[in-house]
Design a protein around this motif. Structure first.
Motif, PDB file in Angstrom:
ATOM      1  N   ARG A  55      -3.869  58.602   1.703  1.00 53.37           N
ATOM      2  CA  ARG A  55      -3.360  57.234   1.591  1.00 53.37           C
ATOM      3  C   ARG A  55      -3.007  56.645   2.964  1.00 53.37           C
ATOM      4  O   ARG A  55      -2.409  57.312   3.805  1.00 53.37           O
ATOM      5  CB  ARG A  55      -2.125  57.193   0.706  1.00 53.37           C
ATOM      6  CG  ARG A  55      -2.407  57.448  -0.770  1.00 53.37           C
ATOM      7  CD  ARG A  55      -1.184  57.123  -1.618  1.00 53.37           C
ATOM      8  NE  ARG A  55      -1.361  57.566  -2.989  1.00 53.37           N
ATOM      9  CZ  ARG A  55      -2.007  56.873  -3.920  1.00 53.37           C
ATOM     10  NH1 ARG A  55      -2.531  55.694  -3.594  1.00 53.37           N
ATOM     11  NH2 ARG A  55      -2.133  57.336  -5.143  1.00 53.37           N
ATOM     12  N   VAL A  56      -3.383  55.401   3.155  1.00 52.93           N
ATOM     13  CA  VAL A  56      -2.993  54.626   4.326  1.00 52.93           C
ATOM     14  C   VAL A  56      -2.302  53.376   3.804  1.00 52.93           C
ATOM     15  O   VAL A  56      -2.908  52.585   3.079  1.00 52.93           O
ATOM     16  CB  VAL A  56      -4.220  54.236   5.187  1.00 52.93           C
ATOM     17  CG1 VAL A  56      -3.768  53.390   6.378  1.00 52.93           C
ATOM     18  CG2 VAL A  56      -4.965  55.479   5.652  1.00 52.93           C
ATOM     19  N   LEU A  65     -13.066  59.596  -2.777  1.00 53.80           N
ATOM     20  CA  LEU A  65     -13.116  59.869  -4.214  1.00 53.80           C
ATOM     21  C   LEU A  65     -11.847  59.465  -4.940  1.00 53.80           C
ATOM     22  O   LEU A  65     -11.902  58.955  -6.070  1.00 53.80           O
ATOM     23  CB  LEU A  65     -13.422  61.346  -4.448  1.00 53.80           C
ATOM     24  CG  LEU A  65     -14.882  61.732  -4.210  1.00 53.80           C
ATOM     25  CD1 LEU A  65     -15.042  63.235  -4.078  1.00 53.80           C
ATOM     26  CD2 LEU A  65     -15.758  61.193  -5.341  1.00 53.80           C
ATOM     27  N   LEU A  66     -10.688  59.685  -4.329  1.00 52.35           N
ATOM     28  CA  LEU A  66      -9.444  59.323  -5.016  1.00 52.35           C
ATOM     29  C   LEU A  66      -9.290  57.812  -5.106  1.00 52.35           C
ATOM     30  O   LEU A  66      -8.691  57.304  -6.063  1.00 52.35           O
ATOM     31  CB  LEU A  66      -8.243  59.966  -4.326  1.00 52.35           C
ATOM     32  CG  LEU A  66      -8.194  61.501  -4.430  1.00 52.35           C
ATOM     33  CD1 LEU A  66      -6.947  62.049  -3.767  1.00 52.35           C
ATOM     34  CD2 LEU A  66      -8.267  61.955  -5.891  1.00 52.35           C
ATOM     35  N   ARG A  67      -9.825  57.076  -4.141  1.00 50.10           N
ATOM     36  CA  ARG A  67      -9.819  55.611  -4.236  1.00 50.10           C
ATOM     37  C   ARG A  67     -10.673  55.179  -5.428  1.00 50.10           C
ATOM     38  O   ARG A  67     -10.267  54.323  -6.243  1.00 50.10           O
ATOM     39  CB  ARG A  67     -10.356  55.004  -2.934  1.00 50.10           C
ATOM     40  CG  ARG A  67     -10.645  53.508  -2.993  1.00 50.10           C
ATOM     41  CD  ARG A  67      -9.369  52.669  -3.181  1.00 50.10           C
ATOM     42  NE  ARG A  67      -9.678  51.249  -3.144  1.00 50.10           N
ATOM     43  CZ  ARG A  67      -9.704  50.513  -2.033  1.00 50.10           C
ATOM     44  NH1 ARG A  67      -9.449  51.085  -0.850  1.00 50.10           N
ATOM     45  NH2 ARG A  67      -9.984  49.242  -2.087  1.00 50.10           N
ATOM     46  N   ALA A  68     -11.864  55.761  -5.538  1.00 47.45           N
ATOM     47  CA  ALA A  68     -12.765  55.403  -6.637  1.00 47.45           C
ATOM     48  C   ALA A  68     -12.163  55.776  -7.984  1.00 47.45           C
ATOM     49  O   ALA A  68     -12.262  55.017  -8.955  1.00 47.45           O
ATOM     50  CB  ALA A  68     -14.116  56.090  -6.453  1.00 47.45           C
ATOM     51  N   PHE A  69     -11.504  56.943  -8.049  1.00 58.62           N
ATOM     52  CA  PHE A  69     -10.899  57.372  -9.313  1.00 58.62           C
ATOM     53  C   PHE A  69      -9.792  56.430  -9.731  1.00 58.62           C
ATOM     54  O   PHE A  69      -9.711  56.018 -10.897  1.00 58.62           O
ATOM     55  CB  PHE A  69     -10.367  58.797  -9.194  1.00 58.62           C
ATOM     56  CG  PHE A  69      -9.667  59.275 -10.442  1.00 58.62           C
ATOM     57  CD1 PHE A  69     -10.391  59.688 -11.554  1.00 58.62           C
ATOM     58  CD2 PHE A  69      -8.279  59.293 -10.519  1.00 58.62           C
ATOM     59  CE1 PHE A  69      -9.744  60.110 -12.709  1.00 58.62           C
ATOM     60  CE2 PHE A  69      -7.622  59.716 -11.668  1.00 58.62           C
ATOM     61  CZ  PHE A  69      -8.369  60.122 -12.772  1.00 58.62           C
ATOM     62  N   GLU A  70      -8.894  56.077  -8.810  1.00 58.25           N
ATOM     63  CA  GLU A  70      -7.793  55.178  -9.155  1.00 58.25           C
ATOM     64  C   GLU A  70      -8.305  53.781  -9.492  1.00 58.25           C
ATOM     65  O   GLU A  70      -7.724  53.100 -10.344  1.00 58.25           O
ATOM     66  CB  GLU A  70      -6.790  55.118  -8.007  1.00 58.25           C
ATOM     67  CG  GLU A  70      -5.971  56.391  -7.855  1.00 58.25           C
ATOM     68  CD  GLU A  70      -4.788  56.244  -6.914  1.00 58.25           C
ATOM     69  OE1 GLU A  70      -3.896  57.117  -6.944  1.00 58.25           O
ATOM     70  OE2 GLU A  70      -4.748  55.261  -6.142  1.00 58.25           O
ATOM     71  N   LYS A  77      -2.146  57.423 -11.203  1.00 58.77           N
ATOM     72  CA  LYS A  77      -1.944  57.535  -9.757  1.00 58.77           C
ATOM     73  C   LYS A  77      -2.030  59.008  -9.372  1.00 58.77           C
ATOM     74  O   LYS A  77      -1.460  59.864 -10.047  1.00 58.77           O
ATOM     75  CB  LYS A  77      -0.570  56.967  -9.379  1.00 58.77           C
ATOM     76  CG  LYS A  77      -0.206  57.119  -7.912  1.00 58.77           C
ATOM     77  CD  LYS A  77       1.206  56.595  -7.660  1.00 58.77           C
ATOM     78  CE  LYS A  77       1.622  56.789  -6.213  1.00 58.77           C
ATOM     79  NZ  LYS A  77       3.010  56.323  -5.975  1.00 58.77           N
ATOM     80  N   VAL A  78      -2.762  59.287  -8.298  1.00 64.95           N
ATOM     81  CA  VAL A  78      -2.929  60.676  -7.854  1.00 64.95           C
ATOM     82  C   VAL A  78      -2.215  60.882  -6.523  1.00 64.95           C
ATOM     83  O   VAL A  78      -2.531  60.218  -5.528  1.00 64.95           O
ATOM     84  CB  VAL A  78      -4.416  61.049  -7.700  1.00 64.95           C
ATOM     85  CG1 VAL A  78      -4.543  62.523  -7.306  1.00 64.95           C
ATOM     86  CG2 VAL A  78      -5.183  60.779  -8.991  1.00 64.95           C
ATOM     87  N   ASN A  79      -1.255  61.792  -6.518  1.00 69.31           N
ATOM     88  CA  ASN A  79      -0.630  62.233  -5.274  1.00 69.31           C
ATOM     89  C   ASN A  79      -1.271  63.554  -4.878  1.00 69.31           C
ATOM     90  O   ASN A  79      -1.366  64.469  -5.705  1.00 69.31           O
ATOM     91  CB  ASN A  79       0.875  62.423  -5.455  1.00 69.31           C
ATOM     92  CG  ASN A  79       1.611  61.106  -5.660  1.00 69.31           C
ATOM     93  OD1 ASN A  79       1.175  60.067  -5.169  1.00 69.31           O
ATOM     94  ND2 ASN A  79       2.707  61.143  -6.393  1.00 69.31           N
ATOM     95  N   VAL A  80      -1.741  63.665  -3.643  1.00 70.73           N
ATOM     96  CA  VAL A  80      -2.453  64.870  -3.227  1.00 70.73           C
ATOM     97  C   VAL A  80      -1.728  65.564  -2.085  1.00 70.73           C
ATOM     98  O   VAL A  80      -1.188  64.917  -1.181  1.00 70.73           O
ATOM     99  CB  VAL A  80      -3.914  64.538  -2.822  1.00 70.73           C
ATOM    100  CG1 VAL A  80      -3.953  63.536  -1.675  1.00 70.73           C
ATOM    101  CG2 VAL A  80      -4.681  65.800  -2.468  1.00 70.73           C
ATOM    102  N   THR A  81      -1.696  66.888  -2.159  1.00 73.44           N
ATOM    103  CA  THR A  81      -1.158  67.723  -1.088  1.00 73.44           C
ATOM    104  C   THR A  81      -2.294  68.567  -0.534  1.00 73.44           C
ATOM    105  O   THR A  81      -2.949  69.301  -1.291  1.00 73.44           O
ATOM    106  CB  THR A  81      -0.048  68.652  -1.611  1.00 73.44           C
ATOM    107  OG1 THR A  81       1.015  67.860  -2.156  1.00 73.44           O
ATOM    108  CG2 THR A  81       0.504  69.534  -0.500  1.00 73.44           C
ATOM    109  N   TYR A  82      -2.539  68.451   0.772  1.00 72.51           N
ATOM    110  CA  TYR A  82      -3.584  69.233   1.419  1.00 72.51           C
ATOM    111  C   TYR A  82      -2.970  70.363   2.241  1.00 72.51           C
ATOM    112  O   TYR A  82      -2.021  70.154   2.994  1.00 72.51           O
ATOM    113  CB  TYR A  82      -4.423  68.351   2.348  1.00 72.51           C
ATOM    114  CG  TYR A  82      -5.219  67.283   1.660  1.00 72.51           C
ATOM    115  CD1 TYR A  82      -6.291  67.606   0.844  1.00 72.51           C
ATOM    116  CD2 TYR A  82      -4.906  65.938   1.841  1.00 72.51           C
ATOM    117  CE1 TYR A  82      -7.034  66.621   0.211  1.00 72.51           C
ATOM    118  CE2 TYR A  82      -5.649  64.944   1.220  1.00 72.51           C
ATOM    119  CZ  TYR A  82      -6.708  65.293   0.413  1.00 72.51           C
ATOM    120  OH  TYR A  82      -7.437  64.313  -0.218  1.00 72.51           O
TER     121      TYR A  82
END
Length: 292
Positions: A55-56, A65-70, A77-82
């Protein structure tokens, strides 16, 4: 007289309709109120951050991909931890709230450990992606593409005092585990000799950045990582059966709201890598599909 009776009938009928609509309105409002946002917590291997996105200013970048999914699932809403898969596994084990919903690992071993630890539901595990291991060098080394193989790394480091190689810590980083396998296959003592010239990092992104900044002159990363830093020189490539499995947590599967949302995300990622017409985000970043 008849007209008065007709008027009373029409008035009574109209009143009934108004009352029926009035009673129906709260029911409609309640149903629309169920369209609240579901938040998913995705734990993903560091090497997938470029294709999935970060996220920016609260938004995932276009083309990720997460932009397209949301965009396709506005109520999720998807929060991701890398991080490295080993670190993510340790975080999930230590989380008393069992807040993780989906785990995307860079190797089968950590996913199997998550299943054994009763974190991931075994029936949801799917082998999603393939990757390759590559040896990269900083341009300041003077090396050229395909000019140094893994088997020659130790000799090169010995011949160039002060040079080092960046490697993921095999204890928690799958890329480090794969790198150790490659050096172990050369000679039983090679890995220990490499360690005398190595800096160990907590995830593969840190390895990549260390070589890009010339902190370490060589590094062992995934092909997908190297593709994001085109200024680095790809010296050698190894296909060591790198598989990225994805699975849904037991906590999510036992939740009537989180379960369908988590499954929708997994299905979306499966559909992307299945594309072969150039529109797959995963493929454009260098991943390939696992032969099931």
């Amino acid at each position: 007289m008849k007209s008065n009776k007709l008027l009373k009938f029409v008035s009574s009928f109209a009143l009934s309709i108004v009352l029926m609509l009035g009673l129906a309105t709260p029911s409609f409002a309640a149903s629309t109120g169920t369209n609240s946002t579901t938040t998913l917590n995705l734990m993903a291997a560091a090497s997938t951050r470029y294709s999935l996105g970060e996220r920016v200013n609260g938004v995932y970048p276009s083309g990720t991909l997460l932009r397209a999914f949301e965009d396709q699932n506005p109520n999720t809403k998807v929060n991701v931890t890398y991080d490295s898969s080993g670190n993510l596994l340790n975080q999930m084990k230590a989380d008393p709230n069992h807040s993780a919903d989906v785990f995307l690992s860079a190797d089968l071993a950590r996913m199997n450990s998550a299943v054994t630890a009763n974190i991931i539901q075994a029936s949801t595990v799917y082998n999603l992606l393939n990757n390759k291991l590559v040896l990269v060098g900083n341009p300041n080394t003077g090396l050229t593409e395909n000019s140094l193989q893994y088997s020659d790394v130790l000799g090169w480091l010995n011949d160039n005092p002060g040079t080092t190689i960046a490697v993921g810590d095999p204890a928690v980083v799958p890329a480090g585990t794969y790198t150790k396998q490659v050096f172990d296959a050369i000679d039983s003592t090679t890995w220990n000799d490499i360690l005398t010239h190595a800096a160990l990092y907590s995830n593969v992104t840190n390895v990549l950045n260390a070589v890009a900044k010339n902190v370490n002159q060589l590094g062992s990363v995934y092909a997908t990582d190297a593709k994001t830093q085109p200024q680095l020189i790809v010296l050698d490539s190894k296909d060591v059966n790198i598989i990225y499995p994805i699975g849904i947590t037991n906590a999510a599967m036992n939740d009537t709201v989180r379960a369908p949302a988590a499954q929708a995300l997994v299905n979306f990622l499966k559909a992307d890598i299945a594309k072969t017409n150039g529109s797959s985000v995963f493929r454009n970043f260098g991943f390939s599909a696992v032969v099931q």
